[in-house]
Design a protein around this motif. Structure first.
Motif, PDB file in Angstrom:
ATOM      1  N   ARG A   5      58.677   0.954  59.211  1.00 25.11           N
ATOM      2  CA  ARG A   5      57.723   1.637  58.322  1.00 25.11           C
ATOM      3  C   ARG A   5      58.140   3.088  58.085  1.00 25.11           C
ATOM      4  NH1 ARG A   5      51.671   3.498  58.802  1.00 25.11           N
ATOM      5  NH2 ARG A   5      51.159   3.543  56.598  1.00 25.11           N
ATOM      6  N   LYS A   6      58.680   3.743  59.106  1.00 27.08           N
ATOM      7  CA  LYS A   6      59.126   5.139  58.958  1.00 27.08           C
ATOM      8  C   LYS A   6      60.221   5.245  57.891  1.00 27.08           C
ATOM      9  CE  LYS A   6      60.171   6.502  63.133  1.00 27.08           C
ATOM     10  NZ  LYS A   6      60.538   7.293  64.338  1.00 27.08           N
ATOM     11  N   SER A  11      58.611   4.553  54.423  1.00 27.63           N
ATOM     12  CA  SER A  11      57.765   5.690  54.020  1.00 27.63           C
ATOM     13  C   SER A  11      58.607   6.882  53.577  1.00 27.63           C
ATOM     14  CB  SER A  11      56.859   6.113  55.177  1.00 27.63           C
ATOM     15  OG  SER A  11      55.988   5.084  55.548  1.00 27.63           O
ATOM     16  N   GLN A  12      59.704   7.099  54.274  1.00 32.13           N
ATOM     17  CA  GLN A  12      60.584   8.221  53.927  1.00 32.13           C
ATOM     18  C   GLN A  12      61.246   7.984  52.574  1.00 32.13           C
ATOM     19  OE1 GLN A  12      62.468  10.327  57.260  1.00 32.13           O
ATOM     20  NE2 GLN A  12      64.402   9.758  56.332  1.00 32.13           N
ATOM     21  N   ARG A  17      63.520  15.709  56.784  1.00 31.78           N
ATOM     22  CA  ARG A  17      64.462  14.698  57.272  1.00 31.78           C
ATOM     23  C   ARG A  17      65.424  14.239  56.184  1.00 31.78           C
ATOM     24  NH1 ARG A  17      60.097  10.941  60.577  1.00 31.78           N
ATOM     25  NH2 ARG A  17      59.880  12.283  62.399  1.00 31.78           N
ATOM     26  N   ASN A  66      55.017  -0.418  51.997  1.00 31.94           N
ATOM     27  CA  ASN A  66      54.336   0.549  52.861  1.00 31.94           C
ATOM     28  C   ASN A  66      52.869   0.165  53.076  1.00 31.94           C
ATOM     29  OD1 ASN A  66      54.759   3.022  54.314  1.00 31.94           O
ATOM     30  ND2 ASN A  66      53.476   4.055  52.820  1.00 31.94           N
ATOM     31  N   HIS A  95      57.165   0.009  63.691  1.00 32.02           N
ATOM     32  CA  HIS A  95      56.927   1.418  63.340  1.00 32.02           C
ATOM     33  C   HIS A  95      58.196   2.056  62.782  1.00 32.02           C
ATOM     34  CE1 HIS A  95      54.904   5.256  63.439  1.00 32.02           C
ATOM     35  NE2 HIS A  95      55.870   5.777  64.164  1.00 32.02           N
ATOM     36  N   ASP A  96      59.358   1.707  63.348  1.00 30.62           N
ATOM     37  CA  ASP A  96      60.637   2.252  62.873  1.00 30.62           C
ATOM     38  C   ASP A  96      60.933   1.791  61.440  1.00 30.62           C
ATOM     39  OD1 ASP A  96      61.078   3.605  65.223  1.00 30.62           O
ATOM     40  OD2 ASP A  96      62.392   2.069  66.088  1.00 30.62           O
ATOM     41  N   ASN A 124      57.097  18.974  63.358  1.00 31.09           N
ATOM     42  CA  ASN A 124      57.065  17.542  63.632  1.00 31.09           C
ATOM     43  C   ASN A 124      55.965  17.213  64.640  1.00 31.09           C
ATOM     44  OD1 ASN A 124      58.311  14.776  63.580  1.00 31.09           O
ATOM     45  ND2 ASN A 124      58.624  15.261  65.726  1.00 31.09           N
ATOM     46  N   PHE A 126      58.943  14.292  55.881  1.00 33.07           N
ATOM     47  CA  PHE A 126      59.941  13.410  55.269  1.00 33.07           C
ATOM     48  C   PHE A 126      60.979  14.225  54.509  1.00 33.07           C
ATOM     49  CE2 PHE A 126      56.492   9.952  55.072  1.00 33.07           C
ATOM     50  CZ  PHE A 126      56.976   9.329  56.207  1.00 33.07           C
ATOM     51  N   GLN A 152      70.163   4.794  56.563  1.00 35.32           N
ATOM     52  CA  GLN A 152      68.786   4.402  56.832  1.00 35.32           C
ATOM     53  C   GLN A 152      68.540   2.939  56.425  1.00 35.32           C
ATOM     54  OE1 GLN A 152      65.677   6.672  57.814  1.00 35.32           O
ATOM     55  NE2 GLN A 152      67.527   6.946  59.018  1.00 35.32           N
ATOM     56  N   LYS A 188      52.915  15.053  56.348  1.00 34.06           N
ATOM     57  CA  LYS A 188      53.840  13.924  56.428  1.00 34.06           C
ATOM     58  C   LYS A 188      54.886  13.994  55.318  1.00 34.06           C
ATOM     59  CE  LYS A 188      51.889   9.859  56.986  1.00 34.06           C
ATOM     60  NZ  LYS A 188      50.875   8.802  56.734  1.00 34.06           N
TER      61      LYS A 188
END
Length: 277
Positions: free
Chosen positions: A199-200, A203-204, A102, A233, A196-197, A115, A99, A177, A95
């Motif tokens: 959190r992504k 997290s990134q 990305r 997070n 979820h979006d 991925n 990140f 972002q 993970k």
């Protein structure tokens, strides 16, 4: 620009990153943002950050070990906690590198097969956590293919050969972002997918500051950002685990729109108000 050889860091730096990543779900009640969020990140730092993330992934386990763990869980999903934690830590390395791809690559995308592997590792973990034998066998079969020698070699090569982002491009990407984050939480309620979006994105962002603080332990701003984002997070992680378990048992929680917890919304709004856009 592509890189065939990447800078290597001492074991102490790897350990600092491991500790930072391990704390990514810790909710600190008293954490706060730094006075100023400085978005500058010279190209040398972008290069170093990616190099550390790559080393963190490469040196943390072997293909054979991970494949062996997959086989063990397929045979017996109720393995001891130490084995489950080992799997969790390997997935965390995947993970973190996803990140990094990305964040620091020119295309801001993770290599397709890498991925996919990261996603399937997550589904496989959800399956053994929740005792879902059907999903365990299904995702286990996919992992056997994804961790085969030919695909492993292709993925390993791709992780080292791509174009890094420029400093201005990296700043613009992070700002975009955060704008997306703002658009998402403007809604009074979020679906499971929107949650979820959010959190992504969080997290990134925390992965960036985790890496930064590991390379430069004296960087107080990076540490404060890391801890503040980790708290967000962590709150989201607990809620997400409940939603996933409900979905695997046939529930509809993931598809229904629900309001964010007040503490979570407050922290997200503080981040948005403070972030230079």
């Amino acid at each position: 620009m592509t890189n065939n050889t990447w800078e290597k860091f001492p074991e102490d730096t790897i350990e600092l990153l491991f500790t930072a990543v391990e704390e990514d779900d810790n909710v600190d009640e008293h954490t706060s943002l730094p006075d100023v969020i400085d978005l500058r990140c010279p190209h040398e730092n972008i290069y170093q950050n990616y190099a550390l993330c790559l080393q963190f992934w490469r040196d943390g386990f072997t293909r054979e070990e991970l494949l062996g763990l997959v086989e063990k869980f397929i045979k017996n999903p109720d393995l001891p906690q130490a084995v489950r934690m080992r799997y969790k830590y390997i997935r965390a390395r995947y993970k973190h590198l996803r990140f990094a791809q990305r964040l620091y690559s020119k295309k801001h995308q993770s290599f397709g097969l890498f991925n996919t592997t990261t996603v399937v590792l997550g589904h496989f973990q959800d399956a053994f956590r929740n005792g879902n034998q059907k999903n365990l066998k299904y995702y286990g079969a996919i992992l056997r293919i994804l961790l085969s020698k030919p695909i492993w070699s292709l993925v390993s090569y791709a992780m080292s050969h791509f174009e890094l982002e420029t400093e201005s491009g990296f700043i613009a990407y992070r700002q975009s972002q955060i704008r997306t984050l703002g658009t998402l939480i403007n809604h009074s309620q979020l679906t499971g997918e929107e949650f979820h979006d959010v959190r992504k994105i969080v997290s990134q962002q925390v992965s960036f500051y985790d890496t930064l603080r590991s390379i430069n332990p004296g960087n107080q701003q990076a540490y404060e950002m890391s801890r503040f984002l980790a708290a967000i997070n962590g709150i989201m992680g607990d809620q997400h685990d409940v939603m996933v378990a409900d979905k695997l048992s046939g529930g509809s929680m993931y598809d229904e729109a629900t309001a964010l917890e007040p503490d979570l919304r407050l922290r997200l709004e503080q981040l948005l108000a403070h972030y230079p856009l």
